[in-house]
Scaffold this active site. Sequence first.
Site, PDB file in Angstrom:
ATOM      1  CB  CYS A  24       3.213  -9.324   4.072  1.00 24.38           C
ATOM      2  SG  CYS A  24       2.915  -7.843   4.598  1.00 24.38           S
ATOM      3  CG  HIS A  68     -15.310 -12.932  10.249  1.00 27.33           C
ATOM      4  ND1 HIS A  68     -16.346 -12.289   9.770  1.00 27.33           N
ATOM      5  CD2 HIS A  68     -15.024 -12.316  11.088  1.00 27.33           C
ATOM      6  CE1 HIS A  68     -15.608 -10.779   9.975  1.00 27.33           C
ATOM      7  NE2 HIS A  68     -15.454 -11.239  10.537  1.00 27.33           N
ATOM      8  CD  GLU A 107      -3.458  -6.956   0.859  1.00 27.66           C
ATOM      9  OE1 GLU A 107      -3.313  -8.140   0.334  1.00 27.66           O
ATOM     10  OE2 GLU A 107      -2.078  -6.335   0.743  1.00 27.66           O
TER      11      GLU A 107
END
Length: 118
Positions: A24, A68, A107
């Site tokens: 991550c 985005h 998520e």
Amino acid sequence: MIIYKHFSFDAAHYLPNVAEGHKCRQMHGHTYHLTVYLEGQIQPHEGWVLDFTNVKDAVKPLVEQLDHALLNNIEGLENPTAELLAVWIWDRVKPVLPGLKKVELKETPTSGVIYEGY
């Protein structure tokens, strides 16, 4: 009564505070699923707690800001974990939707957080 409205957005992030080598730490993306829950009384005349359009109008600008985007570049999200993102959303939605009860942010389909404004 509790009502809810669901939103989704796609965004990229990386977690700068995790250990070197953690996957991550690299930039990656998610399709986030956000649900906001509001609590209130049914309004006798309208027959609803709150018009869902009001909920959408309050949350949509945040979703558009996040969609985005590289979350790390948004002020206050330099370490955009799901937990901190949920708090960030709460802090911006609560002033415009006082009946906010909780924020659920997924998520992935199997991982997420629920924040109740502690």
